[in-house]
Design a protein around this motif. Structure first.
Motif, PDB file in Angstrom:
ATOM      1  N   GLU A 186      45.519  52.235   3.892  1.00  0.00           N
ATOM      2  CA  GLU A 186      44.651  51.550   2.938  1.00  0.00           C
ATOM      3  C   GLU A 186      43.918  50.427   3.652  1.00  0.00           C
ATOM      4  O   GLU A 186      44.512  49.702   4.449  1.00  0.00           O
ATOM      5  N   VAL A 187      42.629  50.299   3.369  1.00  0.00           N
ATOM      6  CA  VAL A 187      41.826  49.225   3.973  1.00  0.00           C
ATOM      7  C   VAL A 187      40.981  48.563   2.893  1.00  0.00           C
ATOM      8  O   VAL A 187      40.654  49.191   1.879  1.00  0.00           O
ATOM      9  N   GLU A 188      40.621  47.324   3.123  1.00  0.00           N
ATOM     10  CA  GLU A 188      39.768  46.629   2.164  1.00  0.00           C
ATOM     11  C   GLU A 188      38.337  47.135   2.276  1.00  0.00           C
ATOM     12  O   GLU A 188      37.942  47.714   3.287  1.00  0.00           O
ATOM     13  N   ASP A 189      37.550  46.878   1.236  1.00  0.00           N
ATOM     14  CA  ASP A 189      36.210  47.436   1.146  1.00  0.00           C
ATOM     15  C   ASP A 189      35.302  47.028   2.308  1.00  0.00           C
ATOM     16  O   ASP A 189      34.492  47.834   2.783  1.00  0.00           O
ATOM     17  N   LYS A 190      35.425  45.784   2.770  1.00  0.00           N
ATOM     18  CA  LYS A 190      34.560  45.336   3.866  1.00  0.00           C
ATOM     19  C   LYS A 190      34.807  46.156   5.131  1.00  0.00           C
ATOM     20  O   LYS A 190      33.872  46.532   5.837  1.00  0.00           O
ATOM     21  N   LEU A 191      36.083  46.417   5.405  1.00  0.00           N
ATOM     22  CA  LEU A 191      36.409  47.239   6.571  1.00  0.00           C
ATOM     23  C   LEU A 191      35.977  48.681   6.341  1.00  0.00           C
ATOM     24  O   LEU A 191      35.541  49.365   7.272  1.00  0.00           O
ATOM     25  N   LEU A 192      36.124  49.141   5.108  1.00  0.00           N
ATOM     26  CA  LEU A 192      35.759  50.530   4.789  1.00  0.00           C
ATOM     27  C   LEU A 192      34.280  50.776   5.084  1.00  0.00           C
ATOM     28  O   LEU A 192      33.921  51.825   5.647  1.00  0.00           O
TER      29      LEU A 192
END
Length: 396
Positions: free
Chosen positions: A356-362
């Motif tokens: 799972e990654v946060e949206d900014k990293l995504l």
């Protein structure tokens, strides 16, 4: 996954007809006509494995070979017949007693016997002869086979280029001699769907006991639809080969035909569909004829999705871009990452990998995926994880 059609594996269409086709069955000829593909020669063990898989699928009849061809061929046909499969085992035979005797020696359940009937074939193969000159022999051989307890199918080779009155005449003769089934053979693949329906209707109306089978070649890519139109015209049996192998452009593809009938025409064939991928891979390996990646039904890419718009919809409900769920035939869908991928596809793939990654990293991961794919790199699971680690390091 929340499916819109929770209790079905295919999305309904208001336009596809529900055909009331009864008592339809498959007689598969992979081991005979399929093996006549130039360069293909199955071993005994390979033929036995294919026959067992066809039986596991649930086909009604297996045409095991042409025993008169060689001693080895006869041994293989006999070995298949001794497997005690649920399917009836058939052998090919010319209208000659020595051919029929070879089939009898192999302990098969029946024969498919044949002779060319079109003016072109008769002129080129039987110089100075007429179709009528073979009538006595046809009757004699069919009666001989029936007297030995065999199921008999009679095939008029090049039937779709035979005048209809001659086709009806020779098939009525075969029926009167005891043939259980007569075949409309589209030997050169030149029939149209409308012609197959017309011929099968005419034959069905002309016969009393024998039923009609269709044997189609794929020279114009019409073998499957010609077979279906033959059924619409009244035929009860269809000749197929696994992966559509066979002479020239091949024969009616087993997997394409049965899935078309089941999914598009709502015909219950009572087959064990999960066997299909295994069977198709087996024949692909043993024949040496590789299926294209986009081969209908069983191709590597058939249940693969890359386009962002498609993937978003498929994640919501697979039936948006799949005609039926791959699980029905023992396959799985694959979400492929590439230049067309969006955030949802990447997030979905990462979730499958437990990441799972946060949206900014995504956003950055998606950007990197597109960039690397456009440079020619394949984005598999391992590469995706490398990208995630790379983006995390940059962030830190």
């Amino acid at each position: 996954m929340d499916l819109l059609y929770e209790n079905t594996w295919k999305a309904p269409s208001p336009y596809n007809p529900k055909l009331k086709l009864k008592d339809i069955y498959i007689y598969d000829t992979t081991l005979r006509d399929g093996e006549q593909t130039p360069g293909v020669c199955f071993t005994k063990e390979q033929k036995l494995e294919i026959a067992r898989a066809l039986d596991e699928l649930g086909v009604s009849q297996i045409e095991a070979g042409f025993p008169i061809v060689s001693k080895r061929e006869a041994e293989i046909v006999k070995a298949i017949a001794s497997e005690n499969l649920n399917a009836d085992i058939l052998a090919l035979s010319r209208i000659r007693k020595e051919d029929i005797n070879k089939a009898i020696d192999c302990d098969v359940d029946g024969i498919i016997t044949f002779i060319a009937t079109s003016p072109l074939h008769i002129k080129c193969k039987f110089k100075g002869k007429r179709l009528e000159d073979f009538f006595d022999t046809i009757v004699e051989c069919i009666e001989y086979a029936k007297s030995h307890g065999l199921f008999v199918a009679f095939s008029a080779e090049d039937g779709t280029r035979t005048p209809l009155e001659d086709l009806i005449r020779v098939h009525k003769l075969a029926e009167e001699a005891g043939a259980d089934r007569v075949h409309v053979a589209d030997t050169a693949g030149t029939a149209t769907p409308q012609a197959m329906e017309f011929i099968c209707k005419a034959l069905t109306c002309s016969l009393n006991k024998a039923h009609v089978g269709v044997h189609c070649h794929n020279d114009f890519g019409l073998a499957v639809i010609n077979s279906i139109y033959g059924l619409i015209g009244g035929a009860k049996a269809v000749s197929t080969t696994v992966n559509g192998i066979g002479e020239r452009a091949g024969n009616t593809s087993l997997e394409e035909l049965i899935m078309s009938l089941i999914v598009l025409y709502d015909v219950d064939l009572k087959l064990n569909l999960e066997v299909l991928p295994k069977l198709c891979r087996m024949v692909e390996e043993y024949s040496g004829i590789k299926n294209p990646k986009n081969k209908p039904i069983v191709g590597e890419l058939v249940f693969s999705h890359e386009s962002g718009i498609h993937v978003d919809a498929v994640i919501e409900n697979p039936l948006t871009y799949e005609p039926f769920l791959p699980e029905k035939i023992g396959l799985k869908r694959n979400i492929i990452l590439g230049k067309h991928s969006g955030k949802r596809a990447v997030k979905y793939k990462l979730k499958l990998l437990g990441v799972e990654v946060e949206d900014k990293l995504l956003d950055k991961i998606v950007e990197r995926v597109k960039e690397l794919r456009e440079k020619g790199e394949k984005i598999d699971d391992e590469k995706l994880l490398e990208i995630v680690e790379e983006i995390k390091r940059i962030k830190d």
